[in-house]
Design a protein around this motif. Sequence first.
Motif, mmCIF file in Angstrom:
data_model
loop_
_atom_site.group_PDB
_atom_site.id
_atom_site.type_symbol
_atom_site.label_atom_id
_atom_site.label_comp_id
_atom_site.label_asym_id
_atom_site.label_seq_id
_atom_site.Cartn_x
_atom_site.Cartn_y
_atom_site.Cartn_z
ATOM 1 N N VAL A 100 0.844 -1.197 0.000
ATOM 2 C CA VAL A 100 0.000 0.000 0.000
ATOM 3 C C VAL A 100 0.880 1.247 0.000
ATOM 4 O O VAL A 100 0.576 2.242 -0.650
ATOM 5 C CB VAL A 100 -0.889 0.005 1.269
ATOM 6 N N ALA A 101 1.992 1.169 0.742
ATOM 7 C CA ALA A 101 2.891 2.323 0.813
ATOM 8 C C ALA A 101 4.271 1.845 1.241
ATOM 9 O O ALA A 101 4.402 0.769 1.835
ATOM 10 C CB ALA A 101 2.365 3.327 1.837
ATOM 11 N N PHE B 291 4.918 4.868 11.604
ATOM 12 C CA PHE B 291 3.808 3.929 11.382
ATOM 13 C C PHE B 291 3.404 3.322 12.728
ATOM 14 O O PHE B 291 4.097 3.496 13.728
ATOM 15 C CB PHE B 291 4.186 2.842 10.364
ATOM 16 N N GLY B 292 2.258 2.640 12.705
ATOM 17 C CA GLY B 292 1.771 2.006 13.934
ATOM 18 C C GLY B 292 0.953 2.948 14.792
ATOM 19 O O GLY B 292 0.516 2.584 15.891
ATOM 20 N N GLU B 293 0.730 4.169 14.270
ATOM 21 C CA GLU B 293 0.009 5.177 15.065
ATOM 22 C C GLU B 293 -1.484 4.860 15.129
ATOM 23 O O GLU B 293 -2.140 5.210 16.118
ATOM 24 C CB GLU B 293 0.251 6.592 14.475
ATOM 25 N N MET B 294 -2.012 4.162 14.109
ATOM 26 C CA MET B 294 -3.466 3.924 14.085
ATOM 27 C C MET B 294 -3.908 3.123 15.299
ATOM 28 O O MET B 294 -4.823 3.524 16.023
ATOM 29 C CB MET B 294 -3.842 3.167 12.808
ATOM 30 N N ALA B 295 -3.265 1.978 15.516
ATOM 31 C CA ALA B 295 -3.650 1.148 16.659
ATOM 32 C C ALA B 295 -3.322 1.846 17.970
ATOM 33 O O ALA B 295 -4.095 1.771 18.936
ATOM 34 C CB ALA B 295 -2.925 -0.202 16.577
ATOM 35 N N ARG C 280 -4.117 -3.675 14.640
ATOM 36 C CA ARG C 280 -3.232 -3.200 13.567
ATOM 37 C C ARG C 280 -3.931 -3.364 12.218
ATOM 38 O O ARG C 280 -4.487 -4.433 11.921
ATOM 39 C CB ARG C 280 -1.929 -4.004 13.536
ATOM 40 N N ALA C 281 -3.874 -2.306 11.398
ATOM 41 C CA ALA C 281 -4.649 -2.307 10.151
ATOM 42 C C ALA C 281 -3.906 -2.959 8.984
ATOM 43 O O ALA C 281 -4.506 -3.253 7.953
ATOM 44 C CB ALA C 281 -4.991 -0.862 9.779
ATOM 45 N N ALA C 282 -2.609 -3.150 9.112
ATOM 46 C CA ALA C 282 -1.838 -3.703 7.978
ATOM 47 C C ALA C 282 -0.574 -4.373 8.505
ATOM 48 O O ALA C 282 -0.218 -4.223 9.676
ATOM 49 C CB ALA C 282 -1.464 -2.568 7.018
ATOM 50 N N ARG D 113 -4.494 7.862 5.728
ATOM 51 C CA ARG D 113 -3.959 6.510 5.559
ATOM 52 C C ARG D 113 -5.088 5.489 5.448
ATOM 53 O O ARG D 113 -4.959 4.503 4.729
ATOM 54 C CB ARG D 113 -3.033 6.168 6.735
ATOM 55 N N LEU E 58 -5.757 2.667 2.584
ATOM 56 C CA LEU E 58 -5.950 1.235 2.846
ATOM 57 C C LEU E 58 -7.158 0.677 2.114
ATOM 58 O O LEU E 58 -7.141 -0.412 1.564
ATOM 59 C CB LEU E 58 -6.143 1.013 4.352
HETATM 60 P P1 CMP Z 1 -1.417 0.366 12.604
HETATM 61 O O1 CMP Z 1 -2.816 0.090 12.153
HETATM 62 O O2 CMP Z 1 -1.175 0.536 14.053
HETATM 63 O O3 CMP Z 1 -0.447 -0.757 11.994
HETATM 64 C C1 CMP Z 1 -0.269 -0.815 10.585
HETATM 65 C C2 CMP Z 1 0.253 0.520 10.160
HETATM 66 O O4 CMP Z 1 0.467 0.720 8.794
HETATM 67 C C3 CMP Z 1 -0.745 1.590 10.481
HETATM 68 O O5 CMP Z 1 -0.919 1.716 11.880
HETATM 69 C C4 CMP Z 1 -0.187 2.778 9.771
HETATM 70 O O6 CMP Z 1 0.796 3.397 10.526
HETATM 71 C C5 CMP Z 1 0.439 2.120 8.572
HETATM 72 N N1 CMP Z 1 -0.392 2.388 7.377
HETATM 73 C C6 CMP Z 1 -1.574 1.854 7.114
HETATM 74 N N2 CMP Z 1 -2.044 2.359 5.933
HETATM 75 C C7 CMP Z 1 -1.121 3.197 5.459
HETATM 76 C C8 CMP Z 1 -1.006 4.013 4.287
HETATM 77 N N3 CMP Z 1 -1.976 4.038 3.371
HETATM 78 N N4 CMP Z 1 0.106 4.750 4.141
HETATM 79 C C9 CMP Z 1 1.076 4.709 5.056
HETATM 80 N N5 CMP Z 1 1.026 3.955 6.171
HETATM 81 C C10 CMP Z 1 -0.060 3.231 6.378
#
Ligand code: CMP
Length: 487
Positions: free
Chosen positions: A394-395, A403-407, A414-416, A455, A459
């Motif tokens: 995806v990127a 990265f990892g900020e979403m969770a 974790r989204a990815a 982001r 996704l």
């Molecule tokens: P998190 O969901 O914690 O773990 C997977 C991480 O991938 C997510 O946080 C983001 O930091 C990163 N991520 C997900 N989608 C994208 C995107 N489209 N571009 C960049 N980073 C992403």
Amino acid sequence: MTRPRSKNRALFFLFVAAFVVLVLYLLHTFEGSLKDTFLHGTYSSPAAEAQAGESFRMVMNIVRLVLWMSLAIVVVRALASLIFGTIFRRRRGYEAPSLIRNIFSIVAYIASFVIIFKQFYPEVGLGALFTTSAVLGAIIGLALQDTLGNFFAGISLHADKPFQVGDVVTVGTRTGVVESITWRAVKIRTFANHIVLASHSSVSKEAIEVCPRDNLNARLVYFNTLYTDSPAKTIHIVREAVREADNVSPKITPIVRIRNLGESGLEWEVKYWPIDYAKYNDTDALVRQRVWYAFRRAGIEFAFPTRTLHVERKSKADAAQTDGSGFIERLSAVDIFAPLSTEETARLAGASISHIFAPGETVIRAGDEGASMFVVHSGRVSVQLSDNGKPRTVAVLNEGDFFGEMALFTGEPRAANVVAVEETEVLEIGHQAMKHLFDTNPDLVDSLSHIIAERRVGLTAKPQSAENGEVESEGIISAIKRFFGFD
Ligand code: CMP
């Protein structure tokens, strides 16, 4: 070198053979005149004359027999030179073993002698000769037990063909190049330029290691590095250094791998394939030399028996500020941390933990729970989603990206997947360290929520209107506030 020599030798023997034939022809032509010359004179009786004639005939027969036998010897030698020195070498590319040559010569000599002898003395039974010689043979056989043992071991070794001239062999503790195979022993030239004669019977009893000369035989060279030196870097540096060394086959890329995690460091082996295996000693030395120079240039250190004593006196924050690792510089260059004061950045650097990942290693797995975010300190990572079991990128995030900020901020799984593309060092920042920052920098929540919203769009890969994006950010802001207990 050998080819013209054996050709010349064959020509020389043919020349001698022609000479012998000429002498035989002259003898045949002038036999009458010779007889007259030797037998002229007066004899006391006809019986004495007949006796002299008979003697002359006997002498002539012996001379002819000797000449024919000489002719046979010369022809057999000429044939042996031609067949084994020239034809065999041209066909096979190496000289015929002398054992085969000798067997051929012995059989050819015996056969031609028997035929010639029978022509001159048909009345003499050779069978009787062989019977009498059987007893003699038994006696000689007992006396030559060892020699004959070697001879027959040589024949069976030859039928087996485990090695040939030019191959590198190890017999017992000796290693060297097979120089010749005689009827009694294998002549091996060791790498110290000594000649070892290993008798056939001893060779056939021992385990022999053979490295055929027309085969790519591998070599292993060992070395050690410190634990602090990166394996991915070491593999790359050594592989490149070794593949360029002389006599290393370009057909197969050298393999560099960790053999063991040793007491004093990483224990490595590099496997390469010499073009000419007989020169492996020189090539091993050259490989070690190349590795040394490559390490010097790359700042990699060889490990030697050491003990490392770690004394920790400073707090982590102080250490990060002064140890030159560059964490503070790295974090202050990250967009979202730009508004932080120098002290806040230093505290964040002190609270962050560095991790190193090899190429292909997973840093974050989709679906896991996550209580921290990461900043790429060096290297590169790719953000991947699984499409029917196949990874879709995806990127790609580079140095200074996070990265990892979403969770971390929303509490969702974790989204990815995030995978290291090359050797990558990341700084991990935990929930607690971020909570402190939110207290003093409320704007941080806003900028983070925008990034997370963007982001998420990336996704799902669905186009989104600006209005929808706003709504999404609002939702994320309240989710972050709830999760961090600000509401
Ligand atoms: P998190 O969901 O914690 O773990 C997977 C991480 O991938 C997510 O946080 C983001 O930091 C990163 N991520 C997900 N989608 C994208 C995107 N489209 N571009 C960049 N980073 C992403």
